[in-house]
Motif scaffolding. Structure first.
Motif, PDB file in Angstrom:
ATOM      1  N   ARG A  64       6.386  55.252  -3.919  1.00 35.74           N
ATOM      2  CA  ARG A  64       6.044  55.886  -5.190  1.00 35.74           C
ATOM      3  C   ARG A  64       4.565  55.678  -5.471  1.00 35.74           C
ATOM      4  NH1 ARG A  64       7.689  58.190  -9.639  1.00 35.74           N
ATOM      5  NH2 ARG A  64       7.247  57.363 -11.689  1.00 35.74           N
ATOM      6  N   VAL A  65       3.913  56.738  -5.922  1.00 38.63           N
ATOM      7  CA  VAL A  65       2.517  56.678  -6.348  1.00 38.63           C
ATOM      8  C   VAL A  65       2.527  56.612  -7.869  1.00 38.63           C
ATOM      9  CG1 VAL A  65       0.316  57.923  -6.398  1.00 38.63           C
ATOM     10  CG2 VAL A  65       1.722  57.967  -4.330  1.00 38.63           C
ATOM     11  N   ALA A  66       1.679  55.777  -8.426  1.00 35.46           N
ATOM     12  CA  ALA A  66       1.633  55.618  -9.882  1.00 35.46           C
ATOM     13  C   ALA A  66       1.392  56.968 -10.557  1.00 35.46           C
ATOM     14  CB  ALA A  66       0.524  54.641 -10.264  1.00 35.46           C
ATOM     15  N   ASP A  67       2.141  57.244 -11.614  1.00 37.78           N
ATOM     16  CA  ASP A  67       2.032  58.525 -12.316  1.00 37.78           C
ATOM     17  C   ASP A  67       0.626  58.798 -12.827  1.00 37.78           C
ATOM     18  OD1 ASP A  67       4.647  59.305 -11.893  1.00 37.78           O
ATOM     19  OD2 ASP A  67       5.373  58.453 -13.776  1.00 37.78           O
ATOM     20  N   PHE A  68      -0.083  57.756 -13.265  1.00 37.84           N
ATOM     21  CA  PHE A  68      -1.423  57.983 -13.810  1.00 37.84           C
ATOM     22  C   PHE A  68      -2.394  58.504 -12.758  1.00 37.84           C
ATOM     23  CE2 PHE A  68      -2.088  53.751 -12.097  1.00 37.84           C
ATOM     24  CZ  PHE A  68      -3.394  53.790 -11.656  1.00 37.84           C
ATOM     25  N   MET A  69      -2.070  58.339 -11.479  1.00 35.62           N
ATOM     26  CA  MET A  69      -2.950  58.814 -10.413  1.00 35.62           C
ATOM     27  C   MET A  69      -2.726  60.286 -10.084  1.00 35.62           C
ATOM     28  SD  MET A  69      -2.740  55.578  -7.836  1.00 35.62           S
ATOM     29  CE  MET A  69      -4.028  56.138  -6.751  1.00 35.62           C
ATOM     30  N   LYS A  70      -1.587  60.820 -10.459  1.00 37.20           N
ATOM     31  CA  LYS A  70      -1.229  62.187 -10.092  1.00 37.20           C
ATOM     32  C   LYS A  70      -1.836  63.180 -11.074  1.00 37.20           C
ATOM     33  CE  LYS A  70       3.269  60.654  -8.448  1.00 37.20           C
ATOM     34  NZ  LYS A  70       4.720  60.740  -8.701  1.00 37.20           N
ATOM     35  N   ALA A  77      -6.787  68.495  -9.950  1.00 40.01           N
ATOM     36  CA  ALA A  77      -7.204  67.192  -9.440  1.00 40.01           C
ATOM     37  C   ALA A  77      -7.237  66.175 -10.569  1.00 40.01           C
ATOM     38  CB  ALA A  77      -8.596  67.292  -8.810  1.00 40.01           C
ATOM     39  N   ALA A  78      -7.155  64.921 -10.173  1.00 41.46           N
ATOM     40  CA  ALA A  78      -7.366  63.810 -11.102  1.00 41.46           C
ATOM     41  C   ALA A  78      -8.509  62.981 -10.528  1.00 41.46           C
ATOM     42  CB  ALA A  78      -6.109  62.951 -11.232  1.00 41.46           C
ATOM     43  N   ILE A  79      -9.360  62.483 -11.386  1.00 42.24           N
ATOM     44  CA  ILE A  79     -10.433  61.581 -10.949  1.00 42.24           C
ATOM     45  C   ILE A  79     -10.119  60.223 -11.541  1.00 42.24           C
ATOM     46  CG2 ILE A  79     -12.890  61.060 -11.070  1.00 42.24           C
ATOM     47  CD1 ILE A  79     -13.407  64.068 -11.084  1.00 42.24           C
ATOM     48  N   ILE A  80     -10.042  59.233 -10.659  1.00 46.10           N
ATOM     49  CA  ILE A  80      -9.724  57.875 -11.085  1.00 46.10           C
ATOM     50  C   ILE A  80     -10.868  56.948 -10.697  1.00 46.10           C
ATOM     51  CG2 ILE A  80      -7.229  58.222 -11.032  1.00 46.10           C
ATOM     52  CD1 ILE A  80      -7.168  56.889  -8.307  1.00 46.10           C
ATOM     53  N   LYS A  81     -11.000  55.853 -11.417  1.00 47.60           N
ATOM     54  CA  LYS A  81     -12.108  54.926 -11.173  1.00 47.60           C
ATOM     55  C   LYS A  81     -11.683  53.533 -11.613  1.00 47.60           C
ATOM     56  CE  LYS A  81     -16.870  54.026 -12.630  1.00 47.60           C
ATOM     57  NZ  LYS A  81     -16.591  52.630 -12.945  1.00 47.60           N
ATOM     58  N   GLU A  82     -11.991  52.548 -10.792  1.00 47.89           N
ATOM     59  CA  GLU A  82     -11.791  51.167 -11.212  1.00 47.89           C
ATOM     60  C   GLU A  82     -13.096  50.655 -11.802  1.00 47.89           C
ATOM     61  OE1 GLU A  82     -10.793  48.640  -7.894  1.00 47.89           O
ATOM     62  OE2 GLU A  82     -12.399  49.442  -6.670  1.00 47.89           O
ATOM     63  N   ASP A  83     -13.026  49.609 -12.586  1.00 47.23           N
ATOM     64  CA  ASP A  83     -14.231  49.038 -13.187  1.00 47.23           C
ATOM     65  C   ASP A  83     -15.253  48.718 -12.098  1.00 47.23           C
ATOM     66  OD1 ASP A  83     -12.975  49.219 -15.604  1.00 47.23           O
ATOM     67  OD2 ASP A  83     -12.575  47.070 -15.808  1.00 47.23           O
ATOM     68  N   ARG A  84     -16.471  49.161 -12.300  1.00 49.21           N
ATOM     69  CA  ARG A  84     -17.588  48.948 -11.376  1.00 49.21           C
ATOM     70  C   ARG A  84     -17.305  49.498  -9.979  1.00 49.21           C
ATOM     71  NH1 ARG A  84     -16.851  44.944 -14.648  1.00 49.21           N
ATOM     72  NH2 ARG A  84     -15.593  43.675 -13.277  1.00 49.21           N
ATOM     73  N   GLY A  85     -16.451  50.513  -9.904  1.00 49.80           N
ATOM     74  CA  GLY A  85     -16.105  51.120  -8.619  1.00 49.80           C
ATOM     75  C   GLY A  85     -16.485  52.588  -8.581  1.00 49.80           C
ATOM     76  N   ASP A  86     -16.288  53.173  -7.442  1.00 44.27           N
ATOM     77  CA  ASP A  86     -16.570  54.598  -7.255  1.00 44.27           C
ATOM     78  C   ASP A  86     -15.471  55.453  -7.873  1.00 44.27           C
ATOM     79  OD1 ASP A  86     -18.908  54.175  -5.814  1.00 44.27           O
ATOM     80  OD2 ASP A  86     -17.844  54.071  -3.895  1.00 44.27           O
ATOM     81  N   ASN A  94      -2.887  70.578   0.102  1.00 43.57           N
ATOM     82  CA  ASN A  94      -2.963  72.050   0.123  1.00 43.57           C
ATOM     83  C   ASN A  94      -4.085  72.562  -0.778  1.00 43.57           C
ATOM     84  OD1 ASN A  94      -0.944  72.460   2.001  1.00 43.57           O
ATOM     85  ND2 ASN A  94       0.658  72.620   0.457  1.00 43.57           N
ATOM     86  N   ASP A  95      -4.234  71.991  -1.978  1.00 44.39           N
ATOM     87  CA  ASP A  95      -5.342  72.394  -2.855  1.00 44.39           C
ATOM     88  C   ASP A  95      -6.687  72.066  -2.208  1.00 44.39           C
ATOM     89  OD1 ASP A  95      -3.759  73.494  -4.831  1.00 44.39           O
ATOM     90  OD2 ASP A  95      -3.936  71.788  -6.197  1.00 44.39           O
ATOM     91  N   PHE A  96      -6.784  70.912  -1.570  1.00 49.32           N
ATOM     92  CA  PHE A  96      -8.014  70.512  -0.889  1.00 49.32           C
ATOM     93  C   PHE A  96      -8.353  71.509   0.224  1.00 49.32           C
ATOM     94  CE2 PHE A  96     -10.017  67.896   2.535  1.00 49.32           C
ATOM     95  CZ  PHE A  96     -11.219  67.650   1.898  1.00 49.32           C
ATOM     96  N   LEU A  97      -7.354  71.867   1.032  1.00 48.65           N
ATOM     97  CA  LEU A  97      -7.591  72.816   2.121  1.00 48.65           C
ATOM     98  C   LEU A  97      -7.945  74.199   1.585  1.00 48.65           C
ATOM     99  CD1 LEU A  97      -4.778  71.648   4.546  1.00 48.65           C
ATOM    100  CD2 LEU A  97      -7.253  71.371   4.870  1.00 48.65           C
ATOM    101  N   ASP A  98      -7.342  74.595   0.459  1.00 48.72           N
ATOM    102  CA  ASP A  98      -7.700  75.870  -0.169  1.00 48.72           C
ATOM    103  C   ASP A  98      -9.161  75.854  -0.635  1.00 48.72           C
ATOM    104  OD1 ASP A  98      -5.166  76.887   0.254  1.00 48.72           O
ATOM    105  OD2 ASP A  98      -4.502  76.580  -1.831  1.00 48.72           O
ATOM    106  N   CYS A  99      -9.612  74.741  -1.205  1.00 48.56           N
ATOM    107  CA  CYS A  99     -11.014  74.615  -1.637  1.00 48.56           C
ATOM    108  C   CYS A  99     -11.958  74.724  -0.445  1.00 48.56           C
ATOM    109  CB  CYS A  99     -11.238  73.283  -2.354  1.00 48.56           C
ATOM    110  SG  CYS A  99     -10.571  73.208  -4.016  1.00 48.56           S
TER     111      CYS A  99
END
Length: 112
Positions: A64-70, A77-86, A94-99
């Motif tokens: 299972r992948v955490a819901d907040f990441m989806k 797309a979702a953009i996620i970031k940890e403190d002081r991280g990238d 499929n969306d990535f390949l379409d882009c």
């Protein structure tokens, strides 16, 4: 016989190769999930070449992948970031390949 977890990872790595090759890109899988077998750092599982750019990929299969990441259904797309991280972009493959396909043809990926 390898463990169920290892088998799941192998299936994911093979699915990544299939997705990229079906989209017309070259993709290889590192033997034994060890990038050194293809001349890469150890943690590289797949290497895809897209429009001359090499993408080094590490595959992670989880129950299972955490819901907040989806990305929600209304987003690509979702953009996620940890403190002081990238910042990291999460989107379906499929969306990535379409882009990639739209950008390589000089099209706006947001226009159907």
């Amino acid at each position: 016989m390898s463990s169920a977890s290892k088998q799941k990872g192998n299936r994911l790595e093979r699915a990544i190769v299939k997705a990229f090759t079906d989209a017309g890109h070259h993709c290889t899988r590192a033997w034994g999930s060890n990038g050194r077998s293809i001349g890469m750092p150890e943690d590289v599982d797949n290497v895809a070449t897209v429009n001359g750019m090499q993408l080094r990929i590490q595959a992670k299969a989880r129950k299972r992948v955490a819901d907040f990441m989806k990305p929600p259904p209304s987003c690509n797309a979702a953009i996620i970031k940890e403190d002081r991280g990238d910042m990291l972009v999460v989107m379906t493959l499929n969306d990535f390949l379409d882009c990639i396909a739209a950008w390589s043809q000089g099209q706006d990926p947001n226009v159907p």
